[in-house]
Scaffold this motif. Structure first.
Motif, PDB file in Angstrom:
ATOM      1  N   ILE A   4      46.681  57.866  50.258  1.00  0.00           N
ATOM      2  CA  ILE A   4      46.983  56.686  51.059  1.00  0.00           C
ATOM      3  C   ILE A   4      46.703  57.040  52.510  1.00  0.00           C
ATOM      4  O   ILE A   4      47.327  57.941  53.071  1.00  0.00           O
ATOM      5  CB  ILE A   4      48.444  56.245  50.856  1.00  0.00           C
ATOM      6  CG1 ILE A   4      48.687  55.941  49.379  1.00  0.00           C
ATOM      7  CG2 ILE A   4      48.761  55.035  51.734  1.00  0.00           C
ATOM      8  CD1 ILE A   4      50.142  55.768  49.018  1.00  0.00           C
TER       9      ILE A   4
ATOM     10  N   ASN B  83      47.832  52.943  55.161  1.00  0.00           N
ATOM     11  CA  ASN B  83      48.227  51.873  54.227  1.00  0.00           C
ATOM     12  C   ASN B  83      47.074  51.371  53.361  1.00  0.00           C
ATOM     13  O   ASN B  83      47.049  50.209  52.975  1.00  0.00           O
ATOM     14  CB  ASN B  83      48.858  50.701  54.971  1.00  0.00           C
ATOM     15  CG  ASN B  83      50.353  50.710  54.868  1.00  0.00           C
ATOM     16  OD1 ASN B  83      50.936  51.507  54.144  1.00  0.00           O
ATOM     17  ND2 ASN B  83      50.986  49.821  55.594  1.00  0.00           N
ATOM     18  N   ASN B  84      46.142  52.237  53.055  1.00  0.00           N
ATOM     19  CA  ASN B  84      44.988  51.874  52.245  1.00  0.00           C
ATOM     20  C   ASN B  84      44.766  52.947  51.186  1.00  0.00           C
ATOM     21  O   ASN B  84      44.766  54.138  51.498  1.00  0.00           O
ATOM     22  CB  ASN B  84      43.745  51.747  53.136  1.00  0.00           C
ATOM     23  CG  ASN B  84      42.573  51.171  52.410  1.00  0.00           C
ATOM     24  OD1 ASN B  84      42.704  50.317  51.556  1.00  0.00           O
ATOM     25  ND2 ASN B  84      41.394  51.665  52.748  1.00  0.00           N
ATOM     26  N   LEU B  85      44.563  52.517  49.942  1.00  0.00           N
ATOM     27  CA  LEU B  85      44.229  53.462  48.873  1.00  0.00           C
ATOM     28  C   LEU B  85      42.798  53.943  49.073  1.00  0.00           C
ATOM     29  O   LEU B  85      41.883  53.130  49.244  1.00  0.00           O
ATOM     30  CB  LEU B  85      44.324  52.786  47.510  1.00  0.00           C
ATOM     31  CG  LEU B  85      45.701  52.623  46.922  1.00  0.00           C
ATOM     32  CD1 LEU B  85      45.641  51.730  45.695  1.00  0.00           C
ATOM     33  CD2 LEU B  85      46.289  53.965  46.559  1.00  0.00           C
TER      34      LEU B  85
ATOM     35  N   LYS C 194      37.531  50.864  49.632  1.00  0.00           N
ATOM     36  CA  LYS C 194      37.951  49.476  49.454  1.00  0.00           C
ATOM     37  C   LYS C 194      37.904  49.147  47.971  1.00  0.00           C
ATOM     38  O   LYS C 194      36.853  49.221  47.353  1.00  0.00           O
ATOM     39  CB  LYS C 194      37.043  48.537  50.238  1.00  0.00           C
ATOM     40  CG  LYS C 194      37.518  47.107  50.215  1.00  0.00           C
ATOM     41  CD  LYS C 194      36.668  46.225  51.114  1.00  0.00           C
ATOM     42  CE  LYS C 194      37.233  44.819  51.087  1.00  0.00           C
ATOM     43  NZ  LYS C 194      36.220  43.822  51.272  1.00  0.00           N
TER      44      LYS C 194
ATOM     45  N   ASP D 129      39.036  46.184  45.274  1.00  0.00           N
ATOM     46  CA  ASP D 129      39.472  44.793  45.155  1.00  0.00           C
ATOM     47  C   ASP D 129      39.510  44.374  43.695  1.00  0.00           C
ATOM     48  O   ASP D 129      38.874  44.994  42.847  1.00  0.00           O
ATOM     49  CB  ASP D 129      38.503  43.862  45.894  1.00  0.00           C
ATOM     50  CG  ASP D 129      38.465  44.126  47.388  1.00  0.00           C
ATOM     51  OD1 ASP D 129      39.530  44.380  47.973  1.00  0.00           O
ATOM     52  OD2 ASP D 129      37.361  44.096  47.967  1.00  0.00           O
TER      53      ASP D 129
ATOM     54  N   PRO E 231      42.736  42.473  47.624  1.00  0.00           N
ATOM     55  CA  PRO E 231      42.821  43.943  47.660  1.00  0.00           C
ATOM     56  C   PRO E 231      43.846  44.479  46.659  1.00  0.00           C
ATOM     57  O   PRO E 231      44.936  43.930  46.522  1.00  0.00           O
ATOM     58  CB  PRO E 231      43.249  44.236  49.101  1.00  0.00           C
ATOM     59  CG  PRO E 231      43.916  42.991  49.569  1.00  0.00           C
ATOM     60  CD  PRO E 231      43.285  41.857  48.820  1.00  0.00           C
TER      61      PRO E 231
ATOM     62  N   ASN F  55      45.381  47.142  47.076  1.00  0.00           N
ATOM     63  CA  ASN F  55      46.473  47.700  47.884  1.00  0.00           C
ATOM     64  C   ASN F  55      47.718  46.822  47.833  1.00  0.00           C
ATOM     65  O   ASN F  55      48.834  47.317  47.773  1.00  0.00           O
ATOM     66  CB  ASN F  55      46.060  47.821  49.356  1.00  0.00           C
ATOM     67  CG  ASN F  55      45.000  48.847  49.574  1.00  0.00           C
ATOM     68  OD1 ASN F  55      44.828  49.748  48.774  1.00  0.00           O
ATOM     69  ND2 ASN F  55      44.275  48.707  50.655  1.00  0.00           N
TER      70      ASN F  55
ATOM     71  N   LEU G 254      50.596  49.151  46.420  1.00  0.00           N
ATOM     72  CA  LEU G 254      51.354  49.770  47.508  1.00  0.00           C
ATOM     73  C   LEU G 254      52.494  48.879  47.993  1.00  0.00           C
ATOM     74  O   LEU G 254      52.382  47.659  48.031  1.00  0.00           O
ATOM     75  CB  LEU G 254      50.438  50.068  48.690  1.00  0.00           C
ATOM     76  CG  LEU G 254      49.296  51.051  48.453  1.00  0.00           C
ATOM     77  CD1 LEU G 254      48.507  51.247  49.730  1.00  0.00           C
ATOM     78  CD2 LEU G 254      49.789  52.369  47.919  1.00  0.00           C
TER      79      LEU G 254
ATOM     80  N   VAL H 149      52.985  54.191  46.735  1.00  0.00           N
ATOM     81  CA  VAL H 149      52.720  53.584  45.433  1.00  0.00           C
ATOM     82  C   VAL H 149      54.047  53.059  44.884  1.00  0.00           C
ATOM     83  O   VAL H 149      55.059  53.757  44.924  1.00  0.00           O
ATOM     84  CB  VAL H 149      52.096  54.608  44.456  1.00  0.00           C
ATOM     85  CG1 VAL H 149      51.943  54.015  43.071  1.00  0.00           C
ATOM     86  CG2 VAL H 149      50.763  55.090  44.979  1.00  0.00           C
TER      87      VAL H 149
ATOM     88  N   TYR I  57      51.631  51.128  37.722  1.00  0.00           N
ATOM     89  CA  TYR I  57      50.781  51.340  38.893  1.00  0.00           C
ATOM     90  C   TYR I  57      50.147  52.736  38.873  1.00  0.00           C
ATOM     91  O   TYR I  57      48.988  52.903  39.242  1.00  0.00           O
ATOM     92  CB  TYR I  57      51.574  51.101  40.174  1.00  0.00           C
ATOM     93  CG  TYR I  57      52.081  49.683  40.247  1.00  0.00           C
ATOM     94  CD1 TYR I  57      51.198  48.612  40.310  1.00  0.00           C
ATOM     95  CD2 TYR I  57      53.431  49.408  40.192  1.00  0.00           C
ATOM     96  CE1 TYR I  57      51.648  47.308  40.343  1.00  0.00           C
ATOM     97  CE2 TYR I  57      53.896  48.105  40.227  1.00  0.00           C
ATOM     98  CZ  TYR I  57      52.998  47.055  40.303  1.00  0.00           C
ATOM     99  OH  TYR I  57      53.441  45.771  40.330  1.00  0.00           O
TER     100      TYR I  57
END
Length: 163
Positions: free
Chosen positions: A22, A25-27, A108, A110, A122, A124, A128, A133, A139
């Protein structure tokens, strides 16, 4: 008795074992593969997967966008949950090259909204919560499906450079 307990715990230890991190705040999925594939060949092989929306080569980096379906993930255990995987989606990333290896980064990820397949949302937002997670096995399993699929996809690409 000890062996039985170890056998029961073994599947639980598999959760959380994936190449996702992470970042802001993005996988982000990132994995380094051994191989001497050339960037031009990698771009060509990505296009030949039949999943490619685009692939471009600039400055020793291949940028790509690849579609995935729930059928792609079924080979790695996906059956019903989580719901947001039911219609598939797309991922965007890049491949960087160094001598004897290459690194694939997917930044990214989606999915297509099951209620309105024209909407791309997304992953995310589903996986998240507060930068972590969500605390559900579904998940972690979803991340495991993606991890196995991406590994298979990019290992398979290099394996094709021979007859």
């Amino acid at each position: 008795m000890k062996k039985l307990l170890l056998l029961l715990l073994f599947p639980l230890l598999g959760f959380g074992q994936h190449n996702f991190s992470i970042i802001k705040n993005n996988l982000v999925w990132e994995k380094v593969f051994p191989g001497t594939v050339m960037p031009e060949e990698m771009m060509k092989q990505i296009k030949l997967t039949g999943k490619c929306q685009f692939a471009d080569f600039n400055y020793n980096v291949v940028d790509f966008c690849i579609n995935y379906t729930s059928d792609d993930l079924k080979n790695f255990g996906y059956r019903v949950s989580p719901y947001f995987l039911s219609e598939g989606g797309q991922c965007t990333g890049m491949v960087e090259f160094k001598e004897g290896r290459y690194k694939v980064t997917i930044f990214k990820l989606d999915y297509y909204d099951p209620d309105d397949i024209m909407l791309v949302l997304p992953v995310n937002g589903e996986i998240l919560k507060d930068g972590q997670v969500r605390d559900r096995d579904a998940y972690e399993r979803a991340l495991s499906y993606f991890d196995q699929y991406f590994t298979y996809l990019f290992e398979k690409i290099v394996a094709r450079d021979g007859w």
